[in-house]
Structures are given as C-alpha cells and as structure tokens.
Write an enzyme that holds these catalytic residues in place. Structure first.
Site, PDB file in Angstrom:
ATOM      1  N   HIS C  56       0.825  -1.212   0.000  1.00 30.49           N
ATOM      2  CA  HIS C  56       0.000   0.000   0.000  1.00 30.49           C
ATOM      3  C   HIS C  56       0.859   1.261   0.000  1.00 30.49           C
ATOM      4  O   HIS C  56       0.381   2.340   0.332  1.00 30.49           O
ATOM      5  CB  HIS C  56      -0.904   0.014   1.231  1.00 30.49           C
ATOM      6  CG  HIS C  56      -1.720  -1.221   1.379  1.00 30.49           C
ATOM      7  ND1 HIS C  56      -2.604  -1.627   0.420  1.00 30.49           N
ATOM      8  CD2 HIS C  56      -1.765  -2.169   2.354  1.00 30.49           C
ATOM      9  CE1 HIS C  56      -3.183  -2.765   0.803  1.00 30.49           C
ATOM     10  NE2 HIS C  56      -2.678  -3.122   1.966  1.00 30.49           N
ATOM     11  N   HIS C 218      -7.257  -4.660  -0.322  1.00 35.68           N
ATOM     12  CA  HIS C 218      -6.609  -5.926  -0.701  1.00 35.68           C
ATOM     13  C   HIS C 218      -7.321  -6.532  -1.904  1.00 35.68           C
ATOM     14  O   HIS C 218      -7.153  -7.716  -2.190  1.00 35.68           O
ATOM     15  CB  HIS C 218      -6.644  -6.928   0.456  1.00 35.68           C
ATOM     16  CG  HIS C 218      -5.677  -6.583   1.546  1.00 35.68           C
ATOM     17  ND1 HIS C 218      -5.425  -7.407   2.592  1.00 35.68           N
ATOM     18  CD2 HIS C 218      -4.893  -5.500   1.725  1.00 35.68           C
ATOM     19  CE1 HIS C 218      -4.533  -6.841   3.394  1.00 35.68           C
ATOM     20  NE2 HIS C 218      -4.203  -5.677   2.888  1.00 35.68           N
TER      21      HIS C 218
END
Ligand SMILES: Nc1ncnc2c1ncn2[C@@H]1O[C@H](COP(=O)(O)OP(=O)(O)O)[C@@H](O)[C@H]1O
Ligand SMILES: Nc1ncnc2c1ncn2[C@@H]1O[C@H](COP(=O)(O)OP(=O)(O)O)[C@@H](O)[C@H]1O
Ligand SMILES: [Mg+2]
Ligand SMILES: [Mg+2]
Ligand SMILES: [Mg+2]
Ligand SMILES: [Mg+2]
Lengths: 207, 332, 332, 207
Positions: C56, C218
C-alpha cells in the site's frame, strides 16, 4: 485551382483524415507513438472550423490559413511540418486562381520549407518520401503543359508509390529513427498521410 | 481500454480543470492550455518554461512553482504542445529577464519550441533553449534524431529553476541547465505497454515473459526485447548502459532517480533502488541525493527508468534549494 | 505475473533495504522490520505508530517523519504485521509519553495490534489505539467485521501526528485521531485487479468492460460489479455513497483525497478530481484542502479511492502544520 | 501423544501446508485476499525452524512454542488465531505425554482462546466451523474411552465435514464478511487449514 476548389480540397483532406485516422494511427503505433491519425484529424477538423466564415483574397490565403491552423492545433512533428508545408505553399499563391505551373512552384516552396525545418532528405523514411516524388511528378506534368487535374493525378500516384517505398527503409528522422533497423518493414505514417493529401487533391480537381 | 476518464477527446482539458481545482498555488489557463504560478511572473528573474506531450504526469505541470518551473505547456497525450501554448507561457511568465525553454529532444517538441522561440523573440522576449537528451538507449548517430530527453528533465528543471529563483541571468540559467543535461544519463525498461486514450490500444505488445529494454517515454521500442529478469539484473543492465556511456569513478557524487513509469507499485521501485544502491556501493560511486517514485511517467506503463547525474557542488547546492511545487517540495 | 522484484519471498526485505538506502531521515531495522525516524524518539512527546500489510506504499513507511508517524510496521504483502514488530516499534519510538497505535479495521490488524498493546503494556509503555474504519462500501452490521480502514488513515496519521508533534498528551492525540476517523468516509472503485507476488495470480478477475464498485485495499470485492462508467459517473457513485453515510451541508469544510490505487496514471486522477470539485461545488460544500495522488495503494491495481473528511478548524490547522516525510512534506 | 509425536505432528502440518499452499491461497482469493496458504506455510516453516534444537519438557511446550512462533511470524488474522489455539492448548499439557481426555480438554481451551480473541461463533464461516465440530468429536470419543488415534480420526473427519459445510454459509467475521452474500458458495480457507491440521494429527497418531 480556384479558391472554392482550394477550400474543397482542404475540407476533403479533413474527411480523408477522419476516414483514415485509425489506419494512420496503426502505422504510427508500429514505428512511432500511435498518434499520427489523431493528430491529423484534430488538425484538419480545426482547419475546417477556421475556414468557416473566412474570406480569403486568394488561393494562397486558404493554404496559409490551413498551415497556420495546423501549427496551432496539431503539435507533434506533423504539426509544424505540415503547417509549414501549407503556409510556404500558400505564400506563393497570391491570385484567386492558380494554374498547374504556379501550383508546382508553390508546392516546391512548401517542400523546401519542410526540409529546411525538419532536415529530412529523400530516403529518411518521412513524409518527404511521399512529398518529393509527388512534387516531381506534378512539376514534370506542369512543365509538359498538362492541366492541374492531370498533374495532381500523377502526383497522387507518385506519392502513393513513395509512401509504399518507405516500407523497406530504415528511419533516420523522427520518432521512428529510435527503432534503428526495427523500423524496416513498416510504412511511414507521415508519408501515408502525404499520399492521402495528394490523392484528395486529384479527386477534387478531377473534371 | 480501461481508463478513469470521461472521453478520450477531453482527457487533457478535464485533467487541467482538475489541476486548477486542486492546486491554488497554480494558475491554469484552460483556453491557452498553460499552467503558470498563481503568483504571476517573478519580476527581474528568469522564467523556466517547459512542456511536452501529456501522459507523463507529474511532469511538467507538477513541477511549476517557486524554485522550479514558471510555466508548463501540456500537449495532447503523447503529442508535443503547439507553439501558441509556448508563446502564451512565455508572455505569462516572463519577468523581464527572459525565458528558458526546457525542451526534450523529440522532433515534435524541438520544432514546436523552435517556432515558439521565434514568435516570442518577435514579441521582444529573450529566449534561451536547453535541449535535454539523456536517454542512452538511443545511440546518437546519423541514423537517429538524436538521444531522447527523459528523466534528466526533472534534474534540469529543479537545478536550473533554483538558479533562476536566485536571480541569475538568462545565460547562466541556460548554462547550468545544459551542464546538468550533459552530466545526466537515463535508461528505461518496460514490463508492460500503455494505451493512449485516443488510440484505445496498447502502443506495443509484450508477451507475459518479456520486457522492453531501453523503452522510450511514449513506449517507443528500445534497444531490444528480452526475457523478463529479476530486478537486480534489470538494474545492472540499465546502469551498465549508463556507466558505459559516462564512466563514473569511485568517490564521484551523483544524483540518482529511480522513476516509476506509471503502473509500477512503489514497493517495487524501492526493491529496484536497493539494487541501485548496491551497484553504486560496489563501485564506490556516491549517491548524494536520490528520488524514488513516479516523476516522469508513461501513463500506466509498468517498469522503471534510471537517471544518473554526475553532480558538482553547485548542482547539489541548487538541488537542496527550496522548491514548492505539487510534485517536488522541500524547504518550503 | 510481471514484477520488478528479485523473488516473491524477498520483496518486503528488499524493499526495506531500498527504503533504508533512499531515506537518510529514516532508520530501518531490517531484522525487526520496522521503520522509525532517524532522529530516534522525541523525548516527552507521544509517538504515533502504524502498520499494516505491505503493498500500500507510501502507506505507512512513507509517512514516518516529523509531524506524522514515529514508526511504521510493514507486514508481508497484504498481510498484517506481527505483534513483535509493533512491540519493537513501540520500544524504539516511545519518548516516555506513550504511543498511539493507528490500526486499520481488519481482523488481522486488530488482533495483532491488540496483542502488541498487551506486550507493550507489560513493558511499561502506555498505549492508546485509534481504530480507522472509514470505508462506506462495507455496511456496518452484525454481518461484517465492521467497516474497513482505508484512506482516512492518511488523514488520521497527518492530523494526530501534528498534534503529537506539538506535545499534546496521549489522550488528546488519540482523541483527535478518533475524531478525524469519525469525520471521514471513503469509497473505492477498481478498474483492474492486482497480483500479490506470493500468489502470482490476480486476486480477482474483471472483464474488459467491468469495474468493481466499493473494492477493498486488498482487492476484496465491494458492493457490486458494474459496467465500466465515465469518470464523472464513478465519482458521483462514490461520493453519493459517502454523502449518504455522512451528509454534508452547504458551507461545510472538508479535506478531500483522490487517491490512485497504484496503476492509475496521475492524469486520470486529475480528471477525477475535476469531477469531484464539481460535485462539491454543486452542493456548496467546500474543499478546504486536498490530496491528489498515490497515497494508499493496492499494488498495481487500477482505479481510485475517494476520502472525505468533514474538517473543523483544529483539524485544518493541524493539517497545515509542518510535515517532513518521504511521501508528504510541507513547511519543512 | 508423547513429545516426539507432538513434534512429528507439527512438522507434518508444515509439510501439509507446503503441499496445500496453493489450494488454500486459491480459496482465500475467492473470498479473501489470497494469502492464507502463504501465511500458513510461512508460519509453520518458522515453527519447524524454531523447534529445531528446542528441548521441550512436555508435550505442551512444543505446542506453546508452535503458537508463539505462529504469532511472531504469520500476521494476518490466522497468525494470532492459530497462535492462540496452539498456545492455549499447549498451556494445559504439562506432562511428557497426554492421553485422549487430556488432549480433549486442552483443545477445548485452545478453541476457547480462539473464540475469545476473534469472537467468532459456529456458523460465522471461519476456522471455528472446523475446529468446533472436530473438538466435539474428539471429546466425545475420549469420553467414550477411545484412544487418541481414534479420537483424532473422528476429529479429522468432523473437521473436514465442518470445512465443507462452510460453503453455503455467509461469512460474518474476517475479510470474507465484506463480501456479504457473495461469500456464499465458497469454502472458508481457515476452516480448510483447520481440517488439514486435524487430518495430520490423525495420520501421525495412526498406529
Ligand atoms: N524531421 C522530419 N522531417 C520530415 N518529416 C518528419 C520528420 N520527423 C518526423 N516526420 C514525419 O512525421 C510523422 C510522425 O508524425 P506524428 O506522429 O504526428 O508526430 P510525432 O512523431 O511527434 O508523434 C512521421 O511518420 C514522419 O513522416
Ligand atoms: N474473527 C475470526 N475468528 C476466527 N477465525 C477467523 C476470524 N477472522 C478470520 N478468521 C479465519 O482466518 C482465515 C483467513 O486467514 P488469513 O487469510 O491468513 O488472514 P487475513 O484474512 O488477514 O488475510 C479465514 O478464512 C477465517 O477462517
Ligand atoms: Mg506520432
Ligand atoms: Mg506524438
Ligand atoms: Mg491478508
Ligand atoms: Mg487472507
């Protein structure tokens, strides 16, 4: 060629670019950056808009306006080069009509402008490879006393041959030159659009 | 083609509207298609102006602001801008000390900026041009239009922009820009192609196990197509090409950029940077400053470019000078 | 799978080595897998610590530095970190005034941070936890593990980090963090999936004309799968969901982030931001501050997330406070 | 079950996770984030390494070490949950061997730990849906005087049924819960790994 025909020519180029946009872009995607069709279409669409309501005093005004608009709207390599071609050509044609010999001389000035700006010579795999043989054919026909319709037809054929003949060449100018020998085997997009421009001229002048 | 856009025809105008809305420090002329500093020209200071095809964001609009560019001219996606834009930018940004055009070496950019320089000259604006040609993937020879301008553009804009901010004259600003370019080399490797909104199809195709070595920022093919390699091998290949072109001795200082081409996750750029740091350490060449991130992209292309500038003390000092732009900011 | 990596097993360690090499302002403990400020703990000040699965980036390591986080704990790609990391981070970052764990609401993160809080408590470190749960794509009900934590994390870390920097106590720092979270809502749309190095295959599949509406960071499926839409429609859909959950009246002030999921070109994020600005303008709601760029990504996923924080004066002032991290920097 | 068997069990779990890594990840990619197989494999590989050279005083030590290592190495939801399961189970088993009844009570403590931490109940579509029926079967067998091999065989079968039975369920805990009704029709990865753990136990204890 009178003012009306000149306008028609330029409008027909716009229509041709619309029609061949994807093909030109596809050629440019093989050895360039896939924008030549879009560039030409955007440019000539702007030219049509610019000519709308424009009152030219002579044939040359139409072409100068065309060139100026191309320079202002296209960008890339093709914008300044085609812009210069039409501007330099137009600057030679001050009258309300132009005969074959006047056109031949003016086109030659146009090509000289392109070569001065872009420094490409015959065989570099650029628009010059279509423009140069086209103008040679046009000039020869004019000198032989043929009318502009016949000269344009011969120019168009020569341009088309010239464009096809770029296929085996290795590019030495523009984005395609970065491919080195990998540019061989592909037709140059700018030479192809130049052939379209002269094919359109032949069609417009066809009696 | 999957893009977060409204229409292929309006991408540039829509994006400029977004830039205008997002950055109060910038002034966006949607008509003229130029991005300038909100504060207007800096009286008595040289103004740096750059431009090129869009799709390479944050380049160039993201580098407009104190300490860097005065104006940016975004062309259509992957198409160099037109002289009108550059002229408008020169008129809007000139503070009376002249303007420097930072031009990436592509036929289109060169020709359009050339025409603009003429027009600006007619307008009484002094223009100097810095041509950026750092991409060693292209061998400079009679067979090409010369090296392409890529990552070094960021270095030139930062360093020359800092000197301009300090009030140096036109010749000096242009000169440091040229020196930075001369000291810089870049090389890029693509793992996947990109698609311009107008074309709607990828500019080239790559098999699932292939990479394009020496790719250009418009996805122009590079030196060769190879089987995909681990990051360390890609880094070594790229830096080998750069070092072969400009040898660097132990102890020399550099500024290094590991730049994402648009579709590469930042975590992968850091993986690559670790390999870059190792490569330099093994040779004793110092990385005095670095950038890791997306600075000069090619839409959603996956891959990275590597830029190395052999930096002298003046360059490093100017690098460290304050900069306040959307994409590069420190000391401000 | 095409990735600029050396091996799926070493991605995190390799990337951390790159972070260490790139950022002299950070200290990377490769053994403990934590990123802290190079300057060590700030004596007498509260330390903000965050962490989560990797992939991320720049979240969280890119937000370590004065004015924001004191430490980040990166887990394996898309896997929350382990308590040992958080404990090590707490030990390394605690300046004696306690630590705040900023935890995104995922079962894995929550459980691991919970265990770490216990261990740190045993160690004599005072711990407060701020749970971030801003993703309105998930309806909070007995049927879910609660809302996911996404973009608001960036706002919480910036604003609570600024208050910590000013020397506020543990309760106050945690309180502003919770207030920012309570005032924030996010919504994301994916245009393409992403592939974790370990899995080697995309986490989900999307047809050429589909998008995943309400996707998680995700790549967890969201509210629905729809036909691809223009940017303006995607923006309207996302902001409708946000405004439905937290109505905003004309005149209210917000901080807005248009965040790229990793594979979306910046030019497209600006296109989307133009539509966001228009949406807000039509409702008279003010965007007082904004971020446009890649701040909390999902590897190479294409798409964007939208985060809106209804900001009060204190939040805006803390937003403007100096910050000096790799990914967010101003006033320093 | 003696210390050696306990070690063998844990090593066999590691082998099973190696073997089923892709399957577990595939299940997790349908309703999660495609990492469960990798997580379990990473965790048990670390456990095997941690047990190497470790001298446990009792069966429980092996399991506590296993749990502690899982907590330190796995992350995600599965790390703390399985870590707690093994730790809480191991804490009950102080002797060098454990009989069926001791094991049954210890496993129950393990499950209690999982449920205290994760708050999942039967039917939430989690590992609990395999663990709970497994332990029920194990306990019933133990209370009926069966040996641990028989109990483990029954537990494995019950866990496998429990894992299969998660297919029609809608998830209420963990990442899969975000899918709402879209989680229906997929087998829970955590329940599947739990079934593997008990199948491995049955194999290790098989006389
Ligand atoms: N130096 C040059 N002289 C003449 N024509 C050129 C030159 N460089 C490029 N061209 C022509 O321009 C064409 C490409 O135009 P276009 O794709 O619109 O611009 P760009 O290359 O900037 O993307 C080439 O196919 C070639 O015919
Ligand atoms: N609250 C919970 N209680 C029990 N088990 C849970 C809980 N939440 C998730 N799980 C289990 O964890 C499994 C997922 O583990 P894993 O994929 O390793 O972690 P993550 O979901 O963090 O990626 C699920 O399949 C489920 O069986
Ligand atoms: Mg082109
Ligand atoms: Mg182009
Ligand atoms: Mg996970
Ligand atoms: Mg998972």
């Amino acid at each position: 060629m009178d003012i009306h025909q000149t306008r028609t020519w330029v409008r027909s180029i716009a229509a041709a670019m619309d029609q061949h946009k994807d093909h030109l872009t596809q050629l440019d995607s093989a050895i360039g950056d896939a924008d030549h069709g879009v560039n030409m279409q955007r440019g000539f669409t702007a030219v049509v808009a610019a000519l709308d309501g424009y009152e030219p005093a002579g044939v040359g005004d139409v072409l100068v306006k065309t060139g100026t608009t191309l320079i202002s709207k296209v960008g890339g390599a093709a914008g300044p080069l085609y812009g210069t071609f039409f501007r330099a050509t137009g600057k030679q044609l001050t009258g309300p009509v132009a005969d074959a010999e006047q056109l031949a001389a003016a086109f030659d000035a146009g090509l000289a402008g392109v070569q001065k700006l872009g420094a490409a010579v015959l065989g570099d795999k650029t628009m010059v490879d279509a423009l140069a043989p086209a103008l040679e054919a046009f000039g020869a026909a004019a000198r032989a006393g043929e009318d502009e319709a016949t000269a344009a037809e011969k120019a168009a054929a020569a341009a088309e041959t010239g464009a096809k003949d770029t296929i085996p060449l290795q590019a030495r100018k523009g984005r395609a030159s970065y491919l080195g020998s990998r540019s061989i085997g592909h037709q140059d997009p700018g030479a192809t659009s130049a052939a379209l421009i002269f094919r359109t001229l032949a069609e417009v002048l066809k009696p | 083609m999957k893009k977060l856009i409204n229409s292929p025809d309006t991408v540039l105008d829509d994006a400029l509207a977004g830039v205008a809305a997002a950055h109060p420090t910038l002034k966006v002329d949607l008509e003229a298609r130029i991005i300038t500093r909100a504060g207007g020209p800096s009286v008595g200071k040289v103004a740096l102006i750059s431009g090129g095809g869009s799709g390479h964001e944050p380049l160039h609009g993201g580098f407009v602001g104190p300490g860097m560019l005065h104006a940016a001219c975004p062309g259509e996606v992957f198409t160099s801008p037109v002289p009108d834009q550059m002229l408008a930018a020169a008129q809007a940004a000139d503070g009376g000390a002249g303007v420097v055009f930072v031009v990436k070496n592509y036929t289109g950019d060169v020709l359009n900026f050339e025409m603009a320089a003429e027009l600006a000259g007619d307008d009484g604006i002094e223009v100097a041009t810095v041509l950026v040609d750092d991409d060693v993937a292209v061998k400079d020879s009679t067979w090409t239009a010369g090296r392409r301008g890529t990552g070094a553009t960021v270095f030139v804009e930062k360093i020359a922009g800092a000197l301009a901010e300090q009030g140096a004259d036109l010749a000096s600003v242009a000169e440091i820009g040229r020196r930075v370019n001369a000291a810089s080399r870049s090389f890029a490797v693509a793992l996947s192609p990109c698609t311009t909104p107008a074309a709607g199809k990828p500019g080239f195709e790559l098999a699932e196990d292939e990479m394009e070595v020496g790719v250009g920022i418009h996805g122009e093919p590079g030196r060769s197509r190879e089987k995909l390699e681990p990051a360390a091998a890609i880094v070594a290949r790229s830096l080998d090409a750069i070092f072969a072109d400009q040898p660097l001795a132990a102890g020399e200082e550099t500024i290094v950029m590991v730049n994402g081409l648009g579709g590469t996750p930042l975590i992968e750029l850091y993986v690559a940077y670790a390999d870059v740091a190792k490569y330099f350490a093994e040779r004793g060449v110092r990385i005095a400053r670095n950038l890791v991130g997306n600075y000069i992209t090619s839409l959603e292309m996956a891959g990275a470019s590597f830029t190395v500038c052999k930096a002298d003390e003046q360059m490093l000092a100017l690098w460290d000078a304050p900069v306040n732009t959307p994409a590069l900011r420190w000391g401000a």
